[in-house]
Scaffold this motif. Structure first.
Motif, mmCIF file in Angstrom:
data_model
loop_
_atom_site.group_PDB
_atom_site.id
_atom_site.type_symbol
_atom_site.label_atom_id
_atom_site.label_comp_id
_atom_site.label_asym_id
_atom_site.label_seq_id
_atom_site.Cartn_x
_atom_site.Cartn_y
_atom_site.Cartn_z
ATOM 1 N N ARG A 150 0.833 -1.205 0.000
ATOM 2 C CA ARG A 150 0.000 0.000 0.000
ATOM 3 C C ARG A 150 0.869 1.258 0.000
ATOM 4 O O ARG A 150 1.312 1.721 1.053
ATOM 5 C CB ARG A 150 -0.951 -0.039 1.203
ATOM 6 C CG ARG A 150 -1.905 -1.224 1.086
ATOM 7 C CD ARG A 150 -2.986 -1.258 2.119
ATOM 8 N NE ARG A 150 -4.060 -2.146 1.675
ATOM 9 C CZ ARG A 150 -5.186 -2.339 2.310
ATOM 10 N NH1 ARG A 150 -5.430 -1.702 3.432
ATOM 11 N NH2 ARG A 150 -6.102 -3.157 1.824
ATOM 12 N N ASP A 195 -3.722 -3.040 8.225
ATOM 13 C CA ASP A 195 -5.070 -2.631 7.829
ATOM 14 C C ASP A 195 -5.389 -1.262 8.420
ATOM 15 O O ASP A 195 -5.851 -0.353 7.727
ATOM 16 C CB ASP A 195 -6.088 -3.668 8.324
ATOM 17 C CG ASP A 195 -7.512 -3.236 8.036
ATOM 18 O OD1 ASP A 195 -7.778 -2.834 6.886
ATOM 19 O OD2 ASP A 195 -8.348 -3.277 8.959
ATOM 20 N N ASP A 210 -5.476 2.989 6.549
ATOM 21 C CA ASP A 210 -6.611 3.923 6.481
ATOM 22 C C ASP A 210 -6.150 5.323 6.887
ATOM 23 O O ASP A 210 -6.523 6.320 6.267
ATOM 24 C CB ASP A 210 -7.774 3.469 7.379
ATOM 25 C CG ASP A 210 -8.771 2.591 6.638
ATOM 26 O OD1 ASP A 210 -8.363 1.919 5.669
ATOM 27 O OD2 ASP A 210 -9.955 2.572 7.012
HETATM 28 MN MN MN Z 1 -8.965 -1.881 5.594
#
Ligand code: MN
Ligand code: IPM
Length: 356
Positions: free
Chosen positions: A110, A250, A254
């Motif tokens: 990411r 995770d 964000d």
């Molecule tokens: Mn997520």
């Protein structure tokens, strides 16, 4: 290219999914078609009807024969899955996580980049301050589903949710992160919670320390996950490559999306370096924006760019990158409904920037 010589062809599975997924994927495919034509390769696209709508209609999440077809493509391009009428956990576990696990996409990559001109909630961030990559472990940790209930529904109920961390799993993700750091600014930060998660965190820290000996050219450091959240806001330039476990990855990505400008621009890749990878915007189905032309397709287009690079189409990927930068320079905001353009106009801007 001379007549009769077949162009290189990539087989791509497309899963538009639910909510705004189909709208953003449509823009991604528009951009793909534009750069494909210029760079002279071919794509064979197979669309899969998977997601909440399908589940509500047929009760199926990921039938085995469709999984087998997905095992035969070169890459998967996914919009979003999730449905307000489907109980949380079903589509996530049986479709999205099942794909990641079955295809052993053990890296969730990411990038956290703020493109020039993009405004965020953090005005103190200067140009170039936000440019790092989170390497999120994607095959184990709290996500395996290990655990269970005891005496469910009684006052003595116990719910156990286990974090599974294997030597093999930790080593392969940390190695991937070291290799990536070598291609970048040569700094690797382990983000964990070693002061509390003294088993899992210890394993991660030991593996980082061991592999550091193999990568003397890469500097390593360590930041607790809670402190990392502060640094994302106060000093993002300290990061180059972050390696972290599945759950922490995770959560922090964000926050990473926020410092990029919003979920509308945050792209990710689920990577199996030896197998089939899957590319997706990291946000969800945005039910409030369905059918309005207000959703930002740049995250999906960023995922397309990652897919092209992984397929060996570097020139096409660079075109898409130029297109995204062009769009960012024109748009008012990355947030849905505040872009100053419709979803398809943003796609057109990217095409313009990618083809000129
Ligand atoms: Mn997520
Ligand atoms: C993500 C999502 C998923 C995750 C959910 C939908 C299972 O939040 O890709 O970040 O937790 O990995």
């Amino acid at each position: 290219m001379s007549a009769g010589v077949p162009a290189r062809t990539h087989r791509i599975a497309v899963i538009p999914g639910d909510g705004t997924g189909p709208e953003v994927i449509r823009e991604g495919l528009k951009v793909l078609e534009a750069v494909r034509a210029l760079e002279g390769f071919a794509v064979e696209i197979e669309t899969f009807d998977l997601g909440g709508e399908r589940f509500l209609r047929t009760g199926e999440t990921l039938p085995d024969d469709e999984l087998e077809r997905l095992r035969r493509v070169d890459a998967i391009y996914l919009g979003a899955v999730g449905h307000p009428e489907v109980k949380p956990g079903i589509l996530e576990r049986e479709l999205l996580l099942r794909l990641r696990f079955e295809l052993d996409q053990y890296v969730n990559l990411r990038p956290v980049i703020r493109y020039p001109g993009v405004r965020t909630l953090i005005p103190s961030h200067g140009e170039g301050d936000v440019d790092f990559v989170v390497v999120r472990e994607n095959s184990e940790g709290l996500y395996t589903g290990a655990g269970g209930f005891h005496r469910k529904g009684t006052p003595y109920e116990v719910a156990v949710q286990e974090s599974i961390n294997t030597r093999h799993g930790v080593e392969r993700i940390v190695r991937y992160a070291f290799e990536l750091a070598r291609e970048r600014r040569r700094k690797l930060t382990l983000v964990h919670k070693t002061n509390v998660l003294t088993y899992a965190g210890d394993l991660y820290q030991r593996v980082v320390d061991e592999l550091a000996a193999e990568y003397p050219d890469v500097a390593t450091d360590y930041v607790h996950v809670d402190a990392a959240c502060i640094y994302f806001l106060e000093q993002p330039s300290r990061f180059d490559v972050i390696v972290t476990d599945n759950m922490f990855g995770d959560i922090i990505t964000d926050l990473g999306a926020v410092i990029q400008g919003g979920m509308g621009i945050a792209a990710g890749a689920n990577i199996n370096p030896q197998g089939i990878s899957m590319f997706e915007p990291i946000g969800g189905t945005a039910p409030d924006h369905v059918g309005k032309g207000t959703i930002n397709p740049l995250a999906a287009i960023g995922a397309l760019q990652m897919m092209l690079r992984s397929l060996g189409e570097g020139a096409a990927a660079s075109r898409v990158d130029a297109g995204i930068r062009f769009a960012c320079s024109k748009m008012h905001s990355m947030r849905a409904g505040e872009m100053g353009y419709t979803t398809s106009e943003v796609g057109d801007l990217v095409v313009e920037g990618a083809t000129t």
